[in-house]
Scaffold this motif. Structure first.
Motif, short mmCIF file in Angstrom:
data_model
loop_
_atom_site.label_atom_id
_atom_site.label_comp_id
_atom_site.label_asym_id
_atom_site.label_seq_id
_atom_site.Cartn_x
_atom_site.Cartn_y
_atom_site.Cartn_z
N CYS A 51 -3.40 9.98 -4.08
CA CYS A 51 -4.73 10.06 -3.46
C CYS A 51 -4.95 8.92 -2.47
O CYS A 51 -5.50 9.12 -1.39
CB CYS A 51 -5.82 10.03 -4.53
N MET A 52 -4.50 7.72 -2.85
CA MET A 52 -4.65 6.58 -1.95
C MET A 52 -3.80 6.74 -0.69
O MET A 52 -4.23 6.39 0.41
CB MET A 52 -4.26 5.29 -2.67
N MET A 53 -2.59 7.28 -0.84
CA MET A 53 -1.73 7.49 0.33
C MET A 53 -2.30 8.58 1.24
O MET A 53 -2.20 8.47 2.46
CB MET A 53 -0.31 7.82 -0.12
N ALA A 54 -2.91 9.60 0.65
CA ALA A 54 -3.54 10.65 1.47
C ALA A 54 -4.72 10.07 2.24
O ALA A 54 -4.91 10.38 3.43
CB ALA A 54 -3.98 11.81 0.59
N TRP A 55 -5.51 9.24 1.58
CA TRP A 55 -6.64 8.61 2.25
C TRP A 55 -6.15 7.71 3.38
O TRP A 55 -6.71 7.70 4.48
CB TRP A 55 -7.46 7.80 1.25
N THR A 56 -5.08 6.96 3.12
CA THR A 56 -4.51 6.07 4.13
C THR A 56 -3.99 6.86 5.33
O THR A 56 -4.18 6.47 6.48
CB THR A 56 -3.37 5.23 3.53
N ALA A 57 -3.30 7.98 5.06
CA ALA A 57 -2.78 8.80 6.15
C ALA A 57 -3.91 9.35 7.02
O ALA A 57 -3.80 9.41 8.25
CB ALA A 57 -1.94 9.95 5.59
N GLU A 58 -5.00 9.72 6.37
CA GLU A 58 -6.16 10.22 7.12
C GLU A 58 -6.75 9.12 8.00
O GLU A 58 -7.10 9.36 9.16
CB GLU A 58 -7.22 10.71 6.13
N ARG A 59 -6.85 7.92 7.47
CA ARG A 59 -7.39 6.79 8.25
C ARG A 59 -6.44 6.41 9.38
O ARG A 59 -6.87 6.07 10.47
CB ARG A 59 -7.63 5.57 7.36
N LYS A 60 -5.13 6.44 9.13
CA LYS A 60 -4.16 6.10 10.18
C LYS A 60 -4.18 7.12 11.31
O LYS A 60 -3.98 6.76 12.47
CB LYS A 60 -2.75 6.00 9.59
N ALA A 61 -4.45 8.37 10.98
CA ALA A 61 -4.50 9.40 12.01
C ALA A 61 -5.70 9.21 12.94
O ALA A 61 -5.66 9.59 14.11
CB ALA A 61 -4.57 10.78 11.38
N SER A 62 -6.74 8.58 12.43
CA SER A 62 -7.93 8.38 13.26
C SER A 62 -7.84 7.12 14.12
O SER A 62 -8.72 6.90 14.96
CB SER A 62 -9.18 8.32 12.38
N LEU A 63 -6.82 6.30 13.93
CA LEU A 63 -6.66 5.09 14.74
C LEU A 63 -6.18 5.46 16.14
O LEU A 63 -5.29 6.28 16.31
CB LEU A 63 -5.66 4.14 14.09
N GLN A 77 0.72 -1.84 4.26
CA GLN A 77 1.10 -2.99 3.45
C GLN A 77 0.00 -3.39 2.48
O GLN A 77 0.26 -3.69 1.32
CB GLN A 77 1.47 -4.16 4.34
N VAL A 78 -1.23 -3.40 2.96
CA VAL A 78 -2.36 -3.77 2.11
C VAL A 78 -2.53 -2.76 0.98
O VAL A 78 -2.72 -3.14 -0.19
CB VAL A 78 -3.66 -3.91 2.94
N MET A 79 -2.47 -1.49 1.30
CA MET A 79 -2.62 -0.46 0.27
C MET A 79 -1.51 -0.56 -0.77
O MET A 79 -1.77 -0.41 -1.96
CB MET A 79 -2.63 0.94 0.91
N TRP A 80 -0.29 -0.82 -0.32
CA TRP A 80 0.81 -0.88 -1.27
C TRP A 80 0.68 -2.10 -2.19
O TRP A 80 0.78 -1.96 -3.41
CB TRP A 80 2.15 -0.93 -0.52
N HIS A 81 0.45 -3.27 -1.60
CA HIS A 81 0.44 -4.49 -2.41
C HIS A 81 -0.81 -4.66 -3.24
O HIS A 81 -0.74 -5.23 -4.33
CB HIS A 81 0.64 -5.72 -1.52
N ARG A 82 -1.94 -4.21 -2.74
CA ARG A 82 -3.20 -4.45 -3.45
C ARG A 82 -3.63 -3.31 -4.37
O ARG A 82 -4.36 -3.54 -5.33
CB ARG A 82 -4.32 -4.72 -2.45
N CYS A 89 2.05 -0.30 -11.99
CA CYS A 89 2.30 -1.23 -13.11
C CYS A 89 1.40 -0.89 -14.30
O CYS A 89 1.83 -0.94 -15.45
CB CYS A 89 2.08 -2.67 -12.67
N ALA A 90 0.15 -0.55 -14.02
CA ALA A 90 -0.77 -0.16 -15.09
C ALA A 90 -0.31 1.13 -15.75
O ALA A 90 -0.42 1.28 -16.97
CB ALA A 90 -2.19 0.00 -14.54
N GLY A 91 0.21 2.07 -14.97
CA GLY A 91 0.74 3.31 -15.54
C GLY A 91 1.90 3.05 -16.49
O GLY A 91 1.98 3.64 -17.57
N ILE A 92 2.79 2.16 -16.09
CA ILE A 92 3.92 1.80 -16.96
C ILE A 92 3.41 1.12 -18.23
O ILE A 92 3.87 1.43 -19.33
CB ILE A 92 4.92 0.90 -16.21
N ALA A 93 2.44 0.22 -18.09
CA ALA A 93 1.89 -0.48 -19.25
C ALA A 93 1.19 0.50 -20.20
O ALA A 93 1.31 0.38 -21.42
CB ALA A 93 0.92 -1.57 -18.79
N ILE A 94 0.48 1.48 -19.65
CA ILE A 94 -0.19 2.47 -20.49
C ILE A 94 0.84 3.28 -21.28
O ILE A 94 0.67 3.52 -22.47
CB ILE A 94 -1.10 3.38 -19.63
N LEU A 95 1.89 3.70 -20.60
CA LEU A 95 2.93 4.47 -21.29
C LEU A 95 3.58 3.63 -22.40
O LEU A 95 3.81 4.11 -23.51
CB LEU A 95 3.99 4.94 -20.30
#
Length: 133
Positions: A51-63, A77-82, A89-95
């Motif tokens: 979902c975050m990558m889809a939102w990012t792709a939509e925002r990048k298309a509007s630039l 970079q910001v979306m990936w790191h933050r 990591c949270a998904g792995i910890a939950i599992l």
């Protein structure tokens, strides 16, 4: 009169999601705890990042403009790191924590107290961070 020092207040981040999922999994049996872990892993490791990558792709298309490529790279970079990497990591910890609770309940058949769940959650968060990075 003494001043109180700076204290960080919990904001309900991903660590809280891991703890809450551990408490939820502890209320089920072994199979329910495994299912909770699988669902939590799927949501945090795949669904939210997609979902975050889809939102990012939509925002990048509007630039537009000469700096669009630089801003698009920065946004990735910001979306990936933050956001995406911590979610995974949270998904792995939950599992991990739900699997540990399931094994514990299967072998011991005793109810987990808050100290046991806190310990399992702490260990799983650390392992999740090591595996995610």
């Amino acid at each position: 009169m003494s001043r109180r020092g700076y204290r960080r207040h919990g904001r309900g981040g991903l660590s809280t999601a891991v703890d809450n999922t551990a408490h939820l999994a502890a209320s089920f049996g072994p199979v329910g705890a495994l299912c909770t872990g699988a669902i939590g892993f799927a949501v945090f490791y795949t669904v939210l990042p997609l979902c975050m990558m889809a939102w990012t792709a939509e925002r990048k298309a509007s630039l537009k403009g000469s700096a669009a490529a630089a801003f698009a790279s920065l946004l990735d970079q910001v979306m990936w790191h933050r956001l995406i990497s911590p979610c995974q990591c949270a998904g792995i910890a939950i599992l991990l924590v739900c699997s540990a609770i399931a094994v514990w309940k299967f072998l011991d058949r005793a109810e987990l107290n808050d100290e046991d769940m806190t310990f399992l959650s702490f260990i799983s968060k650390g392992i999740g961070r090591l595996m995610g990075n």
